[in-house]
Write a protein that holds these residues in place. Structure first.
Motif, short mmCIF file in Angstrom:
data_model
loop_
_atom_site.label_atom_id
_atom_site.label_comp_id
_atom_site.label_asym_id
_atom_site.label_seq_id
_atom_site.Cartn_x
_atom_site.Cartn_y
_atom_site.Cartn_z
N THR A 85 -2.12 -0.85 4.72
CA THR A 85 -2.89 -0.58 3.51
C THR A 85 -4.38 -0.79 3.76
O THR A 85 -5.23 0.01 3.34
CB THR A 85 -2.41 -1.51 2.37
OG1 THR A 85 -1.00 -1.35 2.21
CG2 THR A 85 -3.09 -1.17 1.06
N TYR A 88 -5.51 2.17 6.06
CA TYR A 88 -5.49 3.50 5.48
C TYR A 88 -6.54 3.64 4.38
O TYR A 88 -7.23 4.64 4.28
CB TYR A 88 -4.10 3.81 4.93
CG TYR A 88 -3.97 5.24 4.46
CD1 TYR A 88 -3.59 6.24 5.36
CD2 TYR A 88 -4.25 5.61 3.14
CE1 TYR A 88 -3.49 7.57 4.95
CE2 TYR A 88 -4.16 6.92 2.73
CZ TYR A 88 -3.78 7.89 3.63
OH TYR A 88 -3.69 9.20 3.22
N TYR A 89 -6.63 2.61 3.53
CA TYR A 89 -7.56 2.70 2.40
C TYR A 89 -8.91 2.05 2.71
O TYR A 89 -9.75 1.89 1.82
CB TYR A 89 -6.93 2.09 1.15
CG TYR A 89 -5.76 2.92 0.66
CD1 TYR A 89 -5.97 4.15 0.03
CD2 TYR A 89 -4.44 2.50 0.84
CE1 TYR A 89 -4.91 4.93 -0.40
CE2 TYR A 89 -3.37 3.27 0.42
CZ TYR A 89 -3.61 4.49 -0.20
OH TYR A 89 -2.56 5.26 -0.62
N VAL A 96 -6.26 -7.14 0.37
CA VAL A 96 -4.88 -6.66 0.22
C VAL A 96 -3.93 -7.86 0.13
O VAL A 96 -3.02 -7.89 -0.70
CB VAL A 96 -4.48 -5.75 1.39
CG1 VAL A 96 -3.06 -5.23 1.21
CG2 VAL A 96 -5.46 -4.58 1.52
N TYR A 328 -5.69 1.93 -3.83
CA TYR A 328 -4.45 2.43 -3.23
C TYR A 328 -3.64 3.22 -4.24
O TYR A 328 -3.82 3.08 -5.45
CB TYR A 328 -3.61 1.28 -2.67
CG TYR A 328 -3.03 0.37 -3.73
CD1 TYR A 328 -3.79 -0.65 -4.29
CD2 TYR A 328 -1.72 0.53 -4.18
CE1 TYR A 328 -3.27 -1.48 -5.27
CE2 TYR A 328 -1.19 -0.31 -5.15
CZ TYR A 328 -1.96 -1.31 -5.69
OH TYR A 328 -1.44 -2.13 -6.65
N VAL A 333 2.12 3.92 -1.24
CA VAL A 333 2.35 2.64 -0.57
C VAL A 333 3.83 2.23 -0.71
O VAL A 333 4.40 1.62 0.19
CB VAL A 333 1.41 1.54 -1.12
CG1 VAL A 333 1.67 0.22 -0.41
CG2 VAL A 333 -0.05 1.94 -0.94
#
Ligand code: ADP
Ligand code: ZN
Length: 722
Positions: A85, A88-89, A96, A328, A333
């Motif tokens: 996460t 990717y973000y 996170v 996200y 996810v």
């Protein structure tokens, strides 16, 4: 000596090294409390090789961990999800991780918390504040801070009430047991089609392998009943299930529905929980005791002990996309979590996202279709009302055919729903004399009139003010007029036309808590409401068998704004709200007010041609290289100082990377050029699907000196383009 690399619960830092105190152990995933400067901070023991494997700190500079918290370690699949996460973000891993260990939820469950509740005694000295506070608190219970927020008074007022004997302390333990759902409690008799679908889902749960299943069924086809069979299979196997819902308001009705099927309520997780409820839920989830968890998107990152299934209900909803902090998309996810954990993920929807259908087409998702409504109920008839031919009267919003249809339903004792996706009374207040429009001082947005509470409010920053009597510009008296309708104005028109009709306005202003949502459902089910007037909040989930008419007040509202998903969203929203009509034995009718009945999305809705609409939409997206066939990312630079923001944006623009297939638009003032007092500039990246957008952005922003007064928000796969 043992060392531990720890990812702390802060967005500001990467992993740090610590010494594990003599005699303790801190295996990977352990939740710990560590010193950070003068502070104590929570964190998790992590692999040394992660996050670019920074060089270890020398032994002599290590500080001792304060504590290894007595909760189950965070398991490897969830650690991988946090890394993914973050990667990717483009979000700090500590930010996170905060979703895994939110607030003080993981604090010792055995330490009781003190809450307060009313004793029924009135204090000897009553002040107006105390009266209001006691009234708002009612029968509720909470910590001092929570009661103060609930009653909108200071904590001192609450403490005063405790001292005066009007509130008393109650000890609440966070490890109270959690009831066990019974898969055999009340299973439904499924139709053949439903049974076939349920069989596939049960098998997927039994296989305990990663797979994404798109449960695609028309509204009222029994998707919920069917996926509850998959949950029953998970419970039978002793595993946990997470059900993600797009709105908090939907949790309460869902809890009741689950209780009817499984004999007890599942464990809810959303931002409306009290501290004690959160703590209890977190521990029950981490110990594996909570078998079924129903929650908002933040439930996705919790440390389930033994997760066996994830269900994303109304999976097409864009509210699964988080728009601040870590940007996200909970649906995406959820699929990643399924793949790391090796478990099936069910996406349920009557109007799947184009993204999900493209995955079906590519053979990556299994498609399970429920083509008909359950129990012989038919899908409603949709018709367009051409507002150019059949306009409403001056200053009114409901066209004659819709008014006639409402009158017909009232005559028969049936219920109607008017849908308008706009809160408040009017979206714009204008001076008739000088043309001045009342704007938010902090945002590039108009102030929206909320007549029920006698306020103008900004829907972006929450700024409120009383409606002025004089025009702030020309100071003319009583010259301000409301322009355009919101739900409150439509409700006024309904009251004017049908004075005896009982109405309910449903927006986030009126249904702000799960309890309010439950009240609304009871009122409609009990036949105490004739006409519901609501925003997108009423478009999903609800099942009211006596509701036979849906009127879409302004179907064109979502089409302007230039959003790449505007048509898709309009189609989904209207199909969903239409799906509220005729769910019982009486057939439903849907009337769509539009100025462009010839627009492809309107004609597809009226013709019931879902496949045709999706095919045309997919072709148009492919042509434009838009998602799911291409990718976007947005960089928004903001600062209270416009020159600082502009300067950074320009420097970024000058250093923009060039690559085959990559297009960068901007920097330019963002469509919402000011938000919450910050000036915003935007750069938009557009690239083919296979392009490494994240890597490109990472290198790019590393080449810029970042002034303290400027902030960068990165939105990968954006859903909002403002
Ligand atoms: P969807 O989620 O597809 O809109 P629901 O699962 O909410 O559909 O079902 C619509 C209504 O029909 C609900 O009231 C549900 O309880 C009822 N229903 C669906 N399938 C069955 C069944 N097999 N037995 C009894 N009631 C059912
Ligand atoms: Zn504002």
């Amino acid at each position: 000596m043992t060392r531990a690399r720890v990812l702390l619960l802060t967005a500001a830092l990467g992993p740090l090294d610590y010494r594990v105190p003599h005699g303790s152990e801190a295996p990977l995933g352990s939740v710990v409390v560590a010193p950070l400067g003068p502070r104590r901070m929570g964190g998790v023991v992590w692999e040394e090789a992660s996050f670019g494997a920074p060089d270890p700190v020398g032994d002599n500079r290590l500080r001792n961990l304060y504590e290894i918290v007595d909760v189950p370690p965070i398991r490897a699949p969830l650690r991988r999800l946090v890394e993914w996460t973050s990667d990717y973000y483009l979000a700090p891993p500590g930010a996170v991780l905060r979703m895994v260990l939110p607030g003080a939820a993981f604090a010792d469950a055995r330490r009781p918390i003190v809450e307060y509740r009313a004793t029924g005694e009135l204090p000897a000295r009553m002040t107006p504040q105390r009266i209001v506070a006691l009234e708002r608190i009612g029968a509720r219970q909470g910590m001092v801070r929570e009661l103060a927020a609930l009653a909108e008074v200071s904590e001192a007022v609450i403490r005063g009430l405790v001292q005066a004997g009007a509130l008393e302390a109650v000890e609440v333990s966070a490890d109270a047991p959690c009831p066990e759902p019974d898969p055999a409690f009340a299973p439904p008799g499924l139709s053949d089609e439903q049974a076939a679908a349920a069989g596939q889902l049960r098998d997927a749960v039994a296989a305990a392998r990663f797979e994404t299943l798109l449960l695609d069924g028309v509204t009222g086809s029994g998707k919920t009943e069917v996926y509850m069979e998959a949950i029953a299979a998970a419970v039978e196997a002793g595993k946990q299930t997470l059900v993600l819902l797009p709105e908090i308001a939907l949790t309460e009705p869902m809890l009741t529905r689950f209780a009817a099927r499984f004999g007890c309520e599942p464990v809810p997780w959303h931002s409306g929980l009290r501290s004690t409820e959160r703590r209890r839920a977190w521990h029950a989830i981490a110990s594996g005791e909570a078998k079924i968890v129903v929650g908002a998107r933040s439930a996705l990152f919790l440390p389930y002990a033994d997760l066996g299934l994830i269900v994303v209900d109304e999976a097409h909803e864009t509210s699964f996309k988080q728009e601040d902090g870590v940007h996200y998309h909970a649906r995406d996810v959820a699929v990643m979590r399924g793949s790391f954990e090796g478990l099936p993920v069910i996406l349920a929807s009557a109007t799947p996202a184009l993204e999900s259908l493209a995955q079906v087409e590519a053979g990556r998702y299994r498609h399970i279709v429920l083509p008909a409504r359950y129990g012989g109920a038919t899908l409603p008839d949709l018709a367009a009302i051409d507002m150019r031919r059949d306009p409403p009267d001056r200053g009114r919003w409901l066209a004659p055919p819709l008014v006639d249809a409402l009158a017909g339903r009232l005559g028969k004792g049936e219920q109607s729903l008017l849908f308008l996706n706009r809160r408040g009374f009017a979206p714009l207040t204008l001076c008739r004399t000088c043309g001045h429009r009342i704007q938010c001082p902090n945002c590039t947005a108009w102030m929206v009139e909320h007549r029920l509470v006698h306020r103008l409010a900004c829907h972006h920053c929450g700024h409120v003010m009383p409606p002025p009597r004089l025009c702030p510009e020309c100071e003319d008296e009583d010259s301000l007029v409301a322009c355009g309708p919101g739900v409150e104005r439509v409700a006024d028109e309904v009251k004017l036309r049908f004075p005896d009709a009982r109405t309910a306005i449903v927006t986030s202003d009126t249904l702000w808590s799960p309890a309010k949502a439950a009240e609304f459902v009871d009122a409609v089910e009990g036949g105490l409401v004739d006409i519901i007037i609501g925003t997108q909040l009423v478009t999903k989930g609800y099942h009211f068998p006596n509701l036979t008419l849906v009127g879409v007040v302004d179907a064109d509202l979502g089409l302007d704004g230039g959003d790449l998903r505007a048509s898709e969203r309009t189609f989904q929203q209207i199909a969903q709200v239409a799906g509220r009509a005729g769910r019982g034995v009486k057939p439903g009718e849907v009337l769509i007010q539009t100025r462009v009945p010839e627009a492809p999305v309107m004609s597809a809705l009226v013709a019931g041609d879902r496949d045709g609409f999706y095919a045309a939409e997919a072709a148009a997206r492919k042509q434009a290289g838009a998602p799911p066939y291409g990718r976007f990312a947005a960089l928004v630079i903001s600062s209270e100082d416009i020159e600082v923001a502009r300067g950074v944006a320009q420097r970024l623009g000058q250093k923009a990377p060039a690559a085959d297939g990559l297009a960068i638009y901007g920097p330019a003032p963002a469509p919402l050029a000011m938000l919450r007092g910050r000036h915003r500039f935007r750069l938009l990246l557009h690239a083919p699907r296979s392009f490494d957008l994240q890597g490109t952005i990472r290198d790019w922003i590393a080449r810029i000196d970042w002034p303290a007064k400027a902030r960068l928000a990165i939105d990968v796969d954006p859903y909002s383009f403002v």
